[in-house]
Design a protein around this motif. Structure first.
Motif, PDB file in Angstrom:
ATOM      1  N   GLN A  61       0.862  -1.177   0.000  1.00  0.00           N
ATOM      2  CA  GLN A  61       0.000   0.000   0.000  1.00  0.00           C
ATOM      3  C   GLN A  61       0.898   1.226   0.000  1.00  0.00           C
ATOM      4  O   GLN A  61       2.058   1.174   0.410  1.00  0.00           O
ATOM      5  CB  GLN A  61      -0.942   0.008   1.209  1.00  0.00           C
ATOM      6  CG  GLN A  61      -0.272   0.198   2.558  1.00  0.00           C
ATOM      7  CD  GLN A  61      -1.284   0.181   3.702  1.00  0.00           C
ATOM      8  OE1 GLN A  61      -1.870  -0.849   4.017  1.00  0.00           O
ATOM      9  NE2 GLN A  61      -1.468   1.341   4.315  1.00  0.00           N
ATOM     10  N   GLU A  63       1.368   5.734   0.159  1.00  0.00           N
ATOM     11  CA  GLU A  63       0.907   7.050   0.606  1.00  0.00           C
ATOM     12  C   GLU A  63       1.638   8.105  -0.214  1.00  0.00           C
ATOM     13  O   GLU A  63       2.871   8.099  -0.281  1.00  0.00           O
ATOM     14  CB  GLU A  63       1.164   7.267   2.090  1.00  0.00           C
ATOM     15  CG  GLU A  63       0.628   8.612   2.587  1.00  0.00           C
ATOM     16  CD  GLU A  63       0.867   8.824   4.071  1.00  0.00           C
ATOM     17  OE1 GLU A  63      -0.018   9.396   4.734  1.00  0.00           O
ATOM     18  OE2 GLU A  63       1.946   8.416   4.572  1.00  0.00           O
ATOM     19  N   ASN A  78      -2.046  14.573   1.751  1.00  0.00           N
ATOM     20  CA  ASN A  78      -1.828  13.127   1.618  1.00  0.00           C
ATOM     21  C   ASN A  78      -2.924  12.507   0.768  1.00  0.00           C
ATOM     22  O   ASN A  78      -4.092  12.902   0.847  1.00  0.00           O
ATOM     23  CB  ASN A  78      -1.806  12.459   2.991  1.00  0.00           C
ATOM     24  CG  ASN A  78      -0.631  12.918   3.832  1.00  0.00           C
ATOM     25  OD1 ASN A  78       0.361  13.417   3.312  1.00  0.00           O
ATOM     26  ND2 ASN A  78      -0.734  12.752   5.137  1.00  0.00           N
ATOM     27  N   THR A  80      -4.105   8.482  -0.746  1.00  0.00           N
ATOM     28  CA  THR A  80      -3.867   7.042  -0.726  1.00  0.00           C
ATOM     29  C   THR A  80      -4.527   6.392  -1.931  1.00  0.00           C
ATOM     30  O   THR A  80      -5.730   6.580  -2.145  1.00  0.00           O
ATOM     31  CB  THR A  80      -4.444   6.414   0.560  1.00  0.00           C
ATOM     32  OG1 THR A  80      -3.853   7.049   1.689  1.00  0.00           O
ATOM     33  CG2 THR A  80      -4.141   4.926   0.610  1.00  0.00           C
TER      34      THR A  80
END
Length: 205
Positions: A61, A63, A78, A80
């Motif tokens: 994963q 960021e 940020n 995702t």
């Protein structure tokens, strides 16, 4: 698993300290940051993509952080990705036109992965991008077109008004038995007025 211990010599005596009775390396991973981060900006979005080892693609994963180039990273936003694919998109509405942005990325093993666990990697190298400015019509072109749109209907409205008044005046003259010579000058006035309209439209172009 493994047992990790620490040994030390204090005052001539050896001592052993058990730090982790059961240490599993798969649960304590720190990955390298994503590599080859690149970006491409279109009118509707900014696409960012990167590279990771192929055998890690499905379990990672990410960021993303991005900010205006001149601002500190503490002000960064940020984002995702919604999937494990090594790519992400930023909508153009999230970016200011004509402003340069800088972005960076980090990764770790997905929280949904049971076999491995890791902390966040270090931040990757950065990529720089800029949303293109929206082209604007010059004030001269804009004003010229505005004048044309306003001038044409007003001119025809004036012509209709003059024609209608002339028709009424002609009826009045004929009814009272007076000469209709003033009315005969109307076609000449109409032609002169039409000529001035055409000349004005040519100047506006």
């Amino acid at each position: 698993g493994y047992r990790v211990s620490l040994q030390g010599n204090f005052f001539g005596r050896n001592h052993t300290y058990i730090t982790f009775p059961e240490y599993n390396p798969c649960k304590h991973i720190k990955l390298d940051p994503p590599a080859n981060i690149q970006s491409n900006v279109t009118a509707s979005k900014c696409q960012i993509w990167w590279s990771v080892p192929w055998y890690l693609v499905e379990i990672l994963q990410y960021e993303l952080q991005y900010k205006e180039y001149s601002m500190p990273w503490e002000t960064a936003l940020n984002k995702t990705p919604s999937s494990s694919l090594p790519q992400i998109e930023i909508e153009a509405t999230e970016l200011r036109s004509g402003i340069t942005y800088i972005a960076r990325l980090r990764c770790k093993v997905s929280e949904n992965e049971d076999s491995y666990h890791s902390q966040w990697s270090e931040w990757s190298q950065t990529t720089v991008f800029q949303r293109p400015g929206i082209p604007k019509l010059s004030e001269k072109i804009l004003n010229t077109r505005t004048m044309q749109f306003l001038f044409i209907p007003l001119s025809f409205g004036t012509l209709l008004y003059l024609f209608w008044n002339c028709k009424l005046s002609s009826s009045c003259f004929l009814t009272s038995g007076q000469k209709a010579s003033p009315v005969l000058t109307f076609p000449h006035q109409l032609l002169s007025f039409s000529h001035s309209i055409i000349c004005t439209m040519g100047i506006l172009r």
